[in-house]
Design a protein around this motif. Structure first.
Motif, PDB file in Angstrom:
ATOM      1  N   THR A   1      -5.192  -1.371  15.576  1.00 44.07           N
ATOM      2  CA  THR A   1      -6.509  -1.713  15.038  1.00 44.07           C
ATOM      3  C   THR A   1      -6.510  -1.661  13.511  1.00 44.07           C
ATOM      4  O   THR A   1      -6.984  -2.587  12.845  1.00 44.07           O
ATOM      5  N   SER A   2      -6.001  -0.581  12.947  1.00 39.74           N
ATOM      6  CA  SER A   2      -5.966  -0.445  11.480  1.00 39.74           C
ATOM      7  C   SER A   2      -5.060  -1.499  10.859  1.00 39.74           C
ATOM      8  O   SER A   2      -5.355  -2.034   9.789  1.00 39.74           O
ATOM      9  N   LEU A   3      -3.967  -1.813  11.536  1.00 41.22           N
ATOM     10  CA  LEU A   3      -3.048  -2.822  11.022  1.00 41.22           C
ATOM     11  C   LEU A   3      -3.710  -4.194  10.970  1.00 41.22           C
ATOM     12  O   LEU A   3      -3.579  -4.929   9.978  1.00 41.22           O
ATOM     13  N   GLU A   4      -4.450  -4.543  12.006  1.00 37.20           N
ATOM     14  CA  GLU A   4      -5.153  -5.829  12.022  1.00 37.20           C
ATOM     15  C   GLU A   4      -6.289  -5.856  11.004  1.00 37.20           C
ATOM     16  O   GLU A   4      -6.603  -6.902  10.434  1.00 37.20           O
ATOM     17  N   PHE A   5      -6.911  -4.702  10.755  1.00 36.75           N
ATOM     18  CA  PHE A   5      -7.951  -4.629   9.728  1.00 36.75           C
ATOM     19  C   PHE A   5      -7.372  -4.913   8.341  1.00 36.75           C
ATOM     20  O   PHE A   5      -7.930  -5.686   7.564  1.00 36.75           O
ATOM     21  N   PHE A   6      -6.224  -4.303   8.032  1.00 29.81           N
ATOM     22  CA  PHE A   6      -5.588  -4.552   6.740  1.00 29.81           C
ATOM     23  C   PHE A   6      -5.119  -6.003   6.619  1.00 29.81           C
ATOM     24  O   PHE A   6      -5.161  -6.588   5.534  1.00 29.81           O
ATOM     25  N   SER A   7      -4.662  -6.570   7.726  1.00 28.99           N
ATOM     26  CA  SER A   7      -4.242  -7.976   7.712  1.00 28.99           C
ATOM     27  C   SER A   7      -5.413  -8.897   7.395  1.00 28.99           C
ATOM     28  O   SER A   7      -5.280  -9.852   6.629  1.00 28.99           O
TER      29      SER A   7
ATOM     30  N   TYR B   1       0.853  -1.182   0.000  1.00 29.42           N
ATOM     31  CA  TYR B   1       0.000   0.000   0.000  1.00 29.42           C
ATOM     32  C   TYR B   1       0.893   1.238   0.000  1.00 29.42           C
ATOM     33  O   TYR B   1       1.837   1.330   0.785  1.00 29.42           O
ATOM     34  N   THR B   2       0.585   2.192  -0.872  1.00 32.00           N
ATOM     35  CA  THR B   2       1.381   3.420  -0.967  1.00 32.00           C
ATOM     36  C   THR B   2       0.756   4.590  -0.207  1.00 32.00           C
ATOM     37  O   THR B   2       1.404   5.601  -0.012  1.00 32.00           O
ATOM     38  N   LYS B   3      -0.482   4.427   0.232  1.00 33.79           N
ATOM     39  CA  LYS B   3      -1.152   5.505   0.956  1.00 33.79           C
ATOM     40  C   LYS B   3      -0.576   5.627   2.363  1.00 33.79           C
ATOM     41  O   LYS B   3      -0.254   4.627   3.007  1.00 33.79           O
ATOM     42  N   LYS B   4      -0.463   6.874   2.866  1.00 37.04           N
ATOM     43  CA  LYS B   4       0.057   7.109   4.199  1.00 37.04           C
ATOM     44  C   LYS B   4      -0.989   6.750   5.246  1.00 37.04           C
ATOM     45  O   LYS B   4      -2.181   7.014   5.079  1.00 37.04           O
ATOM     46  N   ASN B   5      -0.522   6.131   6.343  1.00 32.45           N
ATOM     47  CA  ASN B   5      -1.406   5.690   7.416  1.00 32.45           C
ATOM     48  C   ASN B   5      -0.972   6.363   8.715  1.00 32.45           C
ATOM     49  O   ASN B   5       0.077   6.039   9.270  1.00 32.45           O
ATOM     50  N   ALA B   6      -1.823   7.293   9.177  1.00 33.19           N
ATOM     51  CA  ALA B   6      -1.479   8.042  10.383  1.00 33.19           C
ATOM     52  C   ALA B   6      -1.923   7.338  11.650  1.00 33.19           C
ATOM     53  O   ALA B   6      -1.438   7.656  12.746  1.00 33.19           O
ATOM     54  N   ASN B   7      -2.861   6.383  11.535  1.00 30.43           N
ATOM     55  CA  ASN B   7      -3.426   5.759  12.725  1.00 30.43           C
ATOM     56  C   ASN B   7      -2.689   4.493  13.157  1.00 30.43           C
ATOM     57  O   ASN B   7      -3.071   3.883  14.152  1.00 30.43           O
ATOM     58  N   ILE B   8      -1.686   4.087  12.418  1.00 31.92           N
ATOM     59  CA  ILE B   8      -0.994   2.838  12.732  1.00 31.92           C
ATOM     60  C   ILE B   8       0.188   3.131  13.648  1.00 31.92           C
ATOM     61  O   ILE B   8       1.133   3.830  13.267  1.00 31.92           O
ATOM     62  N   ARG B   9       0.122   2.607  14.867  1.00 37.22           N
ATOM     63  CA  ARG B   9       1.226   2.678  15.842  1.00 37.22           C
ATOM     64  C   ARG B   9       1.301   1.315  16.506  1.00 37.22           C
ATOM     65  O   ARG B   9       0.650   1.078  17.531  1.00 37.22           O
TER      66      ARG B   9
END
Length: 315
Positions: A76-82, A60-68
């Protein structure tokens, strides 16, 4: 929040079973993500990993500000993409003043974070900076060799975890048999200290040696970089026990009427139903009995089967 839906068709049920955790895992895919801010070094590293992984990576090339990943609630966002891409490995790149050229490598179990390790990238040399014969470029889908040089990979906890993550990230699909012609590159990891690892990617050239075993030469094809370990998080004991479960750990299905003994070995009981002899219909017109009777009659007349002698008239 994701809604849990029950499958309504057999096709949807098979798709969910394909994504569910298994004793024998499928080939692992890698998810590559960008943070809020990335540098040119990180962009090059993520692109190099994507090229090495070939078709088993989603970028994914889009920037993700919510992933820490290391913060509570930031996964949460990381597990959603997984869950969306069905990836069990991930590489997340971010850049800040406190942690420049930061790379987070991690693994998933049941689409939840299993473990994490954070490294800083230094002295990057991409594949374009190496001059070599293009015929030596590793083929997509080929199996690599791994060389971990240094005692720290067996004694230091951070290096042991980094070794496991790198093996899962670059080993590809697990196979039972291997052809030597299908192994054309090597990953060399050298422990310079307890927190620094020199990572090098080399092509494998096979030459004649006069024997059945060919002579091997390594040609550096890139990328090459130094990885400095910053933070790491080990998996929970209960989750690790569940993830490391193998086929031998499963309870064997009990077989009815079969037991084992130290002296006699396997013992089985066979139950035979009652034979209802009285209800079997019997008949006197049996050809076998008729044949026996005919043979008995012939035995009583022994001269019947003898050839008759011709009469000779005497003068």
């Amino acid at each position: 929040m994701l809604k849990i839906k029950t499958p309504k068709t057999q096709r949807a049920k098979r798709a969910l079973e394909e994504r569910a955790p298994k004793i024998v895992e499928n080939a692992k895919k890698t998810l590559i993500l960008h943070g809020t801010k990335t540098s040119d070094v990180l962009n090059a590293v993520l692109m190099q990993i994507y090229h090495i992984k070939g078709g088993s990576a989603v970028k994914y090339t889009k920037k993700n500000a919510n992933i820490r990943p290391f913060e509570s609630g930031g996964e949460t966002s990381l597990e959603f993409f997984s869950l969306k891409t069905d990836c069990s490995l991930f590489v997340f790149g971010s850049h800040s003043k406190k942690r420049p050229n930061n790379l987070v490598l991690g693994r998933m179990f049941d689409h939840h974070i299993y473990d994490l390790i954070e490294v800083g990238v230094h002295n990057l040399k991409s594949a374009e900076n190496f001059e070599y014969d293009k015929k030596l470029t590793p083929r997509i889908g080929s199996k690599p060799f791994f060389a971990f040089i240094g005692e720290g990979f067996e004694s230091v906890e951070e290096l042991k975890q980094l070794k496991e993550v790198l093996l899962d990230l670059f080993r590809g699909e697990v196979v039972e048999s291997l052809n030597l012609a299908g192994t054309d590159h090597v990953f060399v990891c050298t422990a310079l200290s307890s927190t620094t690892v020199c990572f090098t990617h080399c092509a494998l050239r096979l030459k004649r040696s006069g024997t059945l075993i060919p002579r091997m030469e390594l040609v550096e094809v890139g990328p090459s970089m130094d990885l400095v370990i910053r933070r790491h998080r080990l998996p929970n004991d209960s989750v690790k026990k569940e993830a490391m479960k193998t086929t031998s750990d499963q309870m064997k299905k009990k077989i009815k009427n079969v037991s084992s003994d130290i002296l006699q070995g396997k013992i089985g009981r066979v139950y035979i139903p009652d034979q209802k002899v009285g209800s079997i219909p019997l008949s006197n017109d049996i050809k076998g009995l008729k044949r026996e009777r005919r043979e008995a009659k012939r035995a009583k007349r022994p001269g019947e089967n003898q050839a008759k002698k011709p009469k000779i008239d005497s003068e």
